[in-house]
Structures are given as structure tokens and as C-alpha cells.
Write a protein that holds these residues in place. Sequence first.
Motif, PDB file in Angstrom:
ATOM      1  N   GLY A 120       0.819  -1.209   0.000  1.00 30.38           N
ATOM      2  CA  GLY A 120       0.000   0.000   0.000  1.00 30.38           C
ATOM      3  C   GLY A 120       0.851   1.256   0.000  1.00 30.38           C
ATOM      4  N   LEU A 121       1.843   1.301   0.908  1.00 27.12           N
ATOM      5  CA  LEU A 121       2.699   2.486   0.997  1.00 27.12           C
ATOM      6  C   LEU A 121       3.520   2.670  -0.284  1.00 27.12           C
ATOM      7  N   ALA A 122       4.045   1.552  -0.782  1.00 25.64           N
ATOM      8  CA  ALA A 122       4.906   1.635  -1.966  1.00 25.64           C
ATOM      9  C   ALA A 122       4.101   2.091  -3.179  1.00 25.64           C
ATOM     10  N   GLN A 123       2.862   1.606  -3.252  1.00 24.41           N
ATOM     11  CA  GLN A 123       2.007   1.994  -4.373  1.00 24.41           C
ATOM     12  C   GLN A 123       1.727   3.496  -4.346  1.00 24.41           C
ATOM     13  N   CYS A 124       1.500   4.001  -3.147  1.00 27.40           N
ATOM     14  CA  CYS A 124       1.255   5.441  -3.003  1.00 27.40           C
ATOM     15  C   CYS A 124       2.502   6.226  -3.410  1.00 27.40           C
ATOM     16  N   TRP A 125       3.644   5.768  -2.963  1.00 29.16           N
ATOM     17  CA  TRP A 125       4.880   6.482  -3.277  1.00 29.16           C
ATOM     18  C   TRP A 125       5.151   6.420  -4.778  1.00 29.16           C
ATOM     19  N   ASN A 126       4.847   5.278  -5.337  1.00 23.73           N
ATOM     20  CA  ASN A 126       5.039   5.091  -6.776  1.00 23.73           C
ATOM     21  C   ASN A 126       4.142   6.032  -7.576  1.00 23.73           C
ATOM     22  N   LEU A 127       2.916   6.213  -7.070  1.00 21.90           N
ATOM     23  CA  LEU A 127       2.004   7.133  -7.740  1.00 21.90           C
ATOM     24  C   LEU A 127       2.594   8.542  -7.710  1.00 21.90           C
ATOM     25  N   LEU A 128       3.170   8.891  -6.553  1.00 22.27           N
ATOM     26  CA  LEU A 128       3.782  10.212  -6.414  1.00 22.27           C
ATOM     27  C   LEU A 128       4.989  10.374  -7.329  1.00 22.27           C
ATOM     28  N   ALA A 129       5.948   9.471  -7.172  1.00 24.98           N
ATOM     29  CA  ALA A 129       7.241   9.665  -7.840  1.00 24.98           C
ATOM     30  C   ALA A 129       7.241   9.124  -9.260  1.00 24.98           C
ATOM     31  N   GLY A 130       6.682   7.913  -9.400  1.00 32.17           N
ATOM     32  CA  GLY A 130       6.773   7.255 -10.692  1.00 32.17           C
ATOM     33  C   GLY A 130       5.843   7.859 -11.722  1.00 32.17           C
ATOM     34  N   TYR A 131       4.747   8.448 -11.271  1.00 32.90           N
ATOM     35  CA  TYR A 131       3.791   8.987 -12.231  1.00 32.90           C
ATOM     36  C   TYR A 131       3.685  10.503 -12.178  1.00 32.90           C
ATOM     37  N   GLY A 187       7.285   3.309 -11.585  1.00 29.26           N
ATOM     38  CA  GLY A 187       6.384   3.626 -12.683  1.00 29.26           C
ATOM     39  C   GLY A 187       5.600   2.440 -13.230  1.00 29.26           C
ATOM     40  N   THR A 188       5.501   1.373 -12.452  1.00 29.34           N
ATOM     41  CA  THR A 188       4.622   0.275 -12.845  1.00 29.34           C
ATOM     42  C   THR A 188       3.781  -0.090 -11.627  1.00 29.34           C
ATOM     43  N   ILE A 189       2.612  -0.656 -11.850  1.00 25.46           N
ATOM     44  CA  ILE A 189       1.790  -1.072 -10.712  1.00 25.46           C
ATOM     45  C   ILE A 189       2.284  -2.398 -10.161  1.00 25.46           C
ATOM     46  N   GLU A 190       2.815  -3.233 -11.049  1.00 24.24           N
ATOM     47  CA  GLU A 190       3.297  -4.541 -10.601  1.00 24.24           C
ATOM     48  C   GLU A 190       4.559  -4.411  -9.749  1.00 24.24           C
ATOM     49  N   ARG A 231      15.165   0.218 -14.034  1.00 27.86           N
ATOM     50  CA  ARG A 231      13.719   0.005 -14.132  1.00 27.86           C
ATOM     51  C   ARG A 231      13.238  -1.076 -13.185  1.00 27.86           C
ATOM     52  N   GLY A 232      14.149  -1.606 -12.369  1.00 26.90           N
ATOM     53  CA  GLY A 232      13.746  -2.571 -11.359  1.00 26.90           C
ATOM     54  C   GLY A 232      13.521  -3.954 -11.935  1.00 26.90           C
ATOM     55  N   LEU A 233      13.230  -4.905 -11.037  1.00 26.01           N
ATOM     56  CA  LEU A 233      13.022  -6.290 -11.467  1.00 26.01           C
ATOM     57  C   LEU A 233      11.866  -6.384 -12.438  1.00 26.01           C
ATOM     58  N   TRP A 234      10.713  -5.836 -12.026  1.00 33.84           N
ATOM     59  CA  TRP A 234       9.541  -5.973 -12.869  1.00 33.84           C
ATOM     60  C   TRP A 234       9.706  -5.169 -14.160  1.00 33.84           C
ATOM     61  N   GLY A 235      10.204  -3.943 -14.011  1.00 29.76           N
ATOM     62  CA  GLY A 235      10.370  -3.105 -15.193  1.00 29.76           C
ATOM     63  C   GLY A 235      11.253  -3.778 -16.238  1.00 29.76           C
ATOM     64  N   SER A 236      12.331  -4.415 -15.778  1.00 34.34           N
ATOM     65  CA  SER A 236      13.248  -5.070 -16.716  1.00 34.34           C
ATOM     66  C   SER A 236      12.578  -6.259 -17.391  1.00 34.34           C
TER      67      SER A 236
END
Lengths: 289, 233, 373
Positions: C59-70, C287-290, C330-335
Motif C-alpha cells: 500500500g505504501l509503496a504503491q502510493c509512493w510510486n504514484l507520487l514519484a513514478g507517475y 512507474g509500474t503497478i506490478e 527500471r527494477g526487477l519488474w520493469g526489466s
Amino acid sequence: MVSGIDIVLQGVLLGGLYGLFAAGLSLIFGVMRLVNLAHGDLIVLAAFVILALVNGLGLPLPLAVVVAAVAMFVVGYVLQYVVLNRTLGRDILPPLLLTFGLSIFIQNGLLEAFTADSRRLSAGDLETASIALGGGLAVGVVPLMTFATAVAVIVALNQVFYRTAMGRAFRAVSDDPVTAQLMGIDNRRLFALAMGIAMVVATIAALFLGVRANFDPSIGPARLIFAFEAVIIGGLGSLWGTLAGGIVLGVAQTVGASISPEWQLLAGHLAFLAVLLVRPRGFFPRAID
Amino acid sequence: MALLETRDLSAFYGDFQALFGISMAFEAGDTVAVIGANGAGKSTLLKAICGLVGARPDAVVFDGRPIGGLRASEIMQLGIAMTPEGRKLFPSLTVEENLLIGADHRKGSGYWRLETVYELFPGLEARRTAAATALSGGQQQMVAIGRALMSNPRLLLCDEISLGLAPVVIRDIYAAMPAIRAQGTTVVIVEQDIVQALAVANKVYCLQEGRVTLSGAPAELSREAIHEAYFGH
Amino acid sequence: MRDPVTAATAPHFRIEVRTRLSTAAAVAGLCVVAALVALPWYAPRTALKDMFFVLTLIGLAQCWNLLAGYAGILSIGQQAYVGAGAYVLFALSIFLDLDPLLSIPLAGALAALLAIPTAKIIFRLNGAYLAVGTWVVAEVFRLVCAQIKSLGGGTGTSLPTDVTSGAASVRFLAETMGVRAPVARDILAYWLALTFAVGIVAACYVVLRSRQGLALAAIRDNEAASESIGIDRARTKFWVYCLASLGAGLIGALVFFQTARISPAAAYSVTDFTAYVLFVVVIGGVGTIEGPIVGALVLYLLRDQLASLGAWYLMLLGLLAVAAMLFFPRGLWGSLAERFDIHLFSTRRRLVMPRAEPSEDLQPLPHMIQEEH
């Protein structure tokens, strides 16, 4: 009245220390737009290097500082050349996250190597010496030396910036890194040099950090916040502004502390936020950028 | 042997190919005009020579040495100076500092130093402590050329030096060309403004969509040939 | 000038959002969520606690990702809202004796309200300086909370048992499921964590697929240009910031309801609520939801195996983050997603058309600048 003057005077001198924390940060931001979240931890690292040289090798403090400064220059140069240069670019996320990771790494490395105990650098009788100014006012010799050193460091950095070919190159790269390469400037080396110099300044800051008060591996982030606040209050890109910002912060903290010790940090942060509200670009912003 | 040769030089921006197999040769002492419409690949050619755009090592050969893909700073130190499009003076530096920085990493051995640049462009000396960006466009262009000369380059690349300037100012700037050539410097001038470029050049290349469509001595080329090479059919 | 593309040669393009894979993933995702809902009936209590950690982190990471990644808002001070949510929860529970089912959402909402004046101040800063500004705000929140003597001041306080195990919702759960009250409290906390995590992921997904999501992508890619096509950058950023702060506040309240003990140092912990979160997003992929989901699982495994190493464990996390930034930005998932073109949460609109030719005026990238792809 006297105590009021005393509080402000102590605050100004404290501002000298914050100016020292911030000068290195200001320098590397000015040259390469890099915001180094590990700066505070690197200052603490330098303090531990000095401590280790004094306690481990038995070097006298001044010599230990010189050796530590050289070592930190190399650390900064290599760190920038090998690691940080790879992340510089339009996107500020990678360098920010990378230096955040570095900060965690340094903090916990220091914790492992030196334990969580509070340490102090010993400057002998100097620590308690003070100079009476008359009228019941007195200033400690160490705070005074801190402030004088901050002024000297900023004068020296300005000389380098405005009087030497290297400083010319720093300003040119800051303006336009692409065209700077057409002048034969190797950005990678120049950035590494800037980080090396910033680490020498950090070592000087570390000396006064360690002589004035206790330090332990966890205090880096708090120093980083003070340094950032000083830079932003002063206005980006101006070293004298950075010192002025440090003084504003220092005075706010000592005034806060005079109300209640718990208020010292809070007053500093609130002063910072207040400045942001009134002058979002700080007191002395550089015209360009 | 030519001072600089491009051999089948191709250049890319990401997936987009801007140059297609360009082969050129500049002899020592040449003044070469590279002309072509907007988007023909002229600027890319200069950027590939001076190292701002990547190239195959042997696609650019300077004085017998492959320099394609070297860093721009290394190429400059070998003696190739560039006056970039839009002048690109450093706003934080004074006029004199802008000139000095040209010589900080390569002095070369030659005629050009602060005094001789001020002689070439009278009027700059009076403004030497001014911020470079406070100058008029024409004077800024003179500083940009002077900055490149300060390293006493063997090859000087000039990208669109008449862009945005009044005709009378352009004439002043081109009036400096003979003095520059007199030092034996090879000059490559990229221009959209054909008249000025052809007047000073002894060799001309016309580019169109990343390919050389015409080359030769200006005197031997007819207006029609140039027009066709420039605009295509 | 080049000819404009004429109508005769105009490419036939189509826009896709959903892919066959993403539909399959949605079905699989529903199965996973169903299995997680049923977890209290077949898994031991420790598993619930582990999953609680993973879900709150997601939950926290998703919120931070929304802030920074998007939205391109770099915050290293979201612990401000975690702590604020936690402290409001304690205040509501201790002073007003509210049931956690009510006080936790309320605490999140009140924390989000604090984001409004905060945003007004710190959004005067840009980029990395904004990041430091958010941190200063978190420090101010922490220092102010340390002044609240009725909530334990600097040393903190505990939730009285009548609002934890004795709360009506917990007692109801204990009776219907036939478990002891402390177990019921863990189950309630776990279900709330699952609700929040799924809710936040769904909210991010909805936001990113909406017009606002397109606006966000535009802002991230080019602030100046997004302005020129009529996107109100400041407004969009403001709303994203408030939304992310709501998420952080909810999770903060929940985490400290579960631990039932609060102190300024714990509630505003940079390590727990920013360092871990940044690590999760960086390792998983910005920048990814996964990405944050993958990252949270990686951090859980690392913590499970290595946390006993203490400082060495944190050093390793720092080093891994540095290495990821250098070698897998781009991280594990991004790659993986890039390599195999997998998009389980397909938020991007895919355009299939012939290549456009950029003009020669494109600035080449200098050596110091890396491509951001």
C-alpha cells in the motif's frame, strides 16, 4: 537584553557550523545539479575517519584532519567518477534514490564498525576556552573558530570559482554541460573533482561537528536537513547566501532553545518553512537558473 | 593525405538515421562550405565530427587517426574546435572568460591568443568584463568564434554562424575569415545562407536528407545544379 | 521542409489498453485476492502477521510510486502522514473511545487534510528540493507530536486494551469466528490491510487509466509541454499528493492499531516508512503497478532471511538499491516487462503505427546524460 544578544550571537556562530555543512552541498548542486542525500552521512563518516586516525594511529588532531581530508577527497572523487556520474541526467530520481541508498549503507556501516556509542573529538583546553566580550557576554573559542573557518572556506571556494581556470570550467559546466565538452572539458573528471572538493569541505565540517558536540552513526540525516535548509534559505547557487541561510537557521534554533530545549529543532524547521512561504527562492537566489 | 576525412559516415538519433554514408575529405587550408536545407543533416555532420554524436571509429579520420566515437573533449584536444549553432556562450562567464575557457584545455601553438582575438574583433575588448549574454547577437557570435580560435585549432567547425543576424553584421563576421585562413586553419562552414558561404569557400558539399547530393568547387557549379541539389526535385 | 504526411499515406493505427495477458492476469488476481481473504481460516497467526507486513508495504509503496513514478513528486517524507494517521488514531481511540473500524478511516482522512496546507508550502520547491521539504515537514510533525504530553510526549504511549481487544468490532469477530480477542484483532488488522492494499492498487489503476492518468504521464514526461497542452500541472500534482497522503495515513493508523504502541520515533520512522518503501519501489520497478508488489515480496523474503544480521542487513539493502539504480534502473519488474513485453495491469495505451521521423534539430544526448528509457 544581554541574554537576548547572547542568544543571537550564539545562533550566528552556530550558523557558521551549518554553513560548513551546507557549503559542500551547495557546491555540488551548483556544478552538477546533484542533490546528495548522503552528504550528512559523509560528514559523519569523515568525523569517524578523523577519530580513527587520532585514536587508532595516535595522530595529533590537525594532522589527522589533513590525512582525513585527503582520504575523503579520494572517496568523493571515486564515488562521483565510478558511481554517481552514471546516474546524472534529466531525471533526478536515480541520483536521489542512489544517494539515499548510499546514506543507509554508510550509516549502518558506521554502526557496524564503531557501534552506536556517542563519540567526541578532543581539542584539549580549546573546548572550554572562551573570550569575554564585556558586558557579561562571552563567546567560546571553538564556535568562533567554526564561524571564522566557514567564512574562510567560502572565501576560498569563491576564489577558486571566480579566479581559476578550474572555477571557470565549473561555472561553464553548470551553465551548459554539452558546450563545455566542446571546450575540451571532461565532465566526468570535473564532476569528480567537484565532489572531491566538497568532501574536503565536509571533512572540515566534520572536525567542528566532532569538537563541538557528540556524534554517533545515526546523526547524518539531521545534519543533512540543516544543510539543505541553509542552502534553500540562502538561495540556490550562492555560497554567501548559504552562510546567511545557516545563520538564519542557527539563530532560529538558539532562540527556540531559549524558550524550551525541545523547541530548538522545531523552531529551526518552522523558520525554514516560513522563509519558503515568504521567499520561495531564498534570500540570495542566483539570477540565472 | 587529407586533414579530415569522413568515410561512409552514418549517424543516428535513437532509431532515426540522420546521415547516410557521408564521405568527404577536407585538405589542410581548405575552406569548405556545407550547404543544405533545414533538416538535411548539416548540423549532425558537424556533431559527428566533433564527438557530440556517436560514429563508427574509422568513419571519421583526423590527420590519419580514427576519431569517430571519441568523447567530444578528447576530439577538441586533438585540434578540432566548434562554434556551435546558437553560439552557446556561457552566461555565467564574462566575455573574456568565455574566450579564456577556449584555451584552458588546449592552447595549441599558434597565433591566436586574447590579444589577437581582440584585434580580429575590435569592440570585444571594451566589453571584456561584461556578461557574455549582455552583448548584441553579432558580438556574441564573434565571442563564440574567438572562443573556438583560442585553442588554435587545426580544424574549425562553424555551425550556422549567420543565423538570426542582420546582413551587415554577417558581413562583419565573414570579414574575419581571411585572417583565420591565413593561419593555415581549415574551416568548415555550415550555412543555410548559401551566398556568404560560397563566397569564401573553395570547396562545397550540398546535403539533402542525410546524403551528399553535390560537391565541387563553387566556381564550377551552376546555379541550377546547386538549386537542384539543395531543394531536390 | 518535409512534406506533411498526406491523407493517402496516413497510417492505420489502433489504440489498445487491454491485452489478452492482462485479462488473464485479472482473473488470476481475483483468485489470489480470494485466497488471501480466506487466509485466516487456514493459515497460522504468524502468516497473518507476515502478510500484514507485505500488504501494508504494498500500500505504501504503491502510493509512493504514484507520487514519484507517475506525478514526478519526489517525497522522502511520506512518513509524515503515516505518523499523523497513527497519532490521530490514538487520539480518537484514547480521547473519544471510537471503534477502530471507524477511527482508522477517520484518521487517514484527517491525515490527508494535513496534506492540503503542507502542499501549499512545499510545492514552492522543485524536484530534489521538494524531496527535502517533505522530509522537513515530517520532522515538524514528529517534533510536534513529541510535544503532546497526553499522548506520551517523546516516549509515546500504548492503546488501552478496551479499544484494541475490547472494541465492539473485535469482540464481534472473536465471537463469530470463535477465537480469542488478540487473534481477532490480528485478523481484523489483516483484513483491513488487505482491503487497503487492494483498494490502493485498484485506485492507482483507475487513476492511471483515466484522463488524469494520461495527464500524469504527460507531466512526468515533460512538465513544460504538458502545461502547453492545457494540463493544470499544479492541480493534478496537488490531488495526487493528497491521495497518496490519504493512503499513507490509512496505513499508518492501521499499522499502529496493530502494534498498539506508538512513539514519535516509531511513527515517523524514516527507515520503516521511507527507506523500505523506496527500496521496494526501486527493486520492483518505478512507474509500474506490478513493481511495488514484486518489490514488497522481495523485501519480505530478505527480511525473513536476513533481518537477524542487523546493520549488515540494512547495509545490504542500501547496496542493493544502489546497484539496482546503476544496473537495473527500471527494477526487477520493469526489466522483465520490457524484455518480454508483459503488462499485467495494462495502463498504457498502445499505439500501433509506422515510425515517425524526428527532425534533425533534436539535441543529441551529451555523454553525461543517460537515456531515460
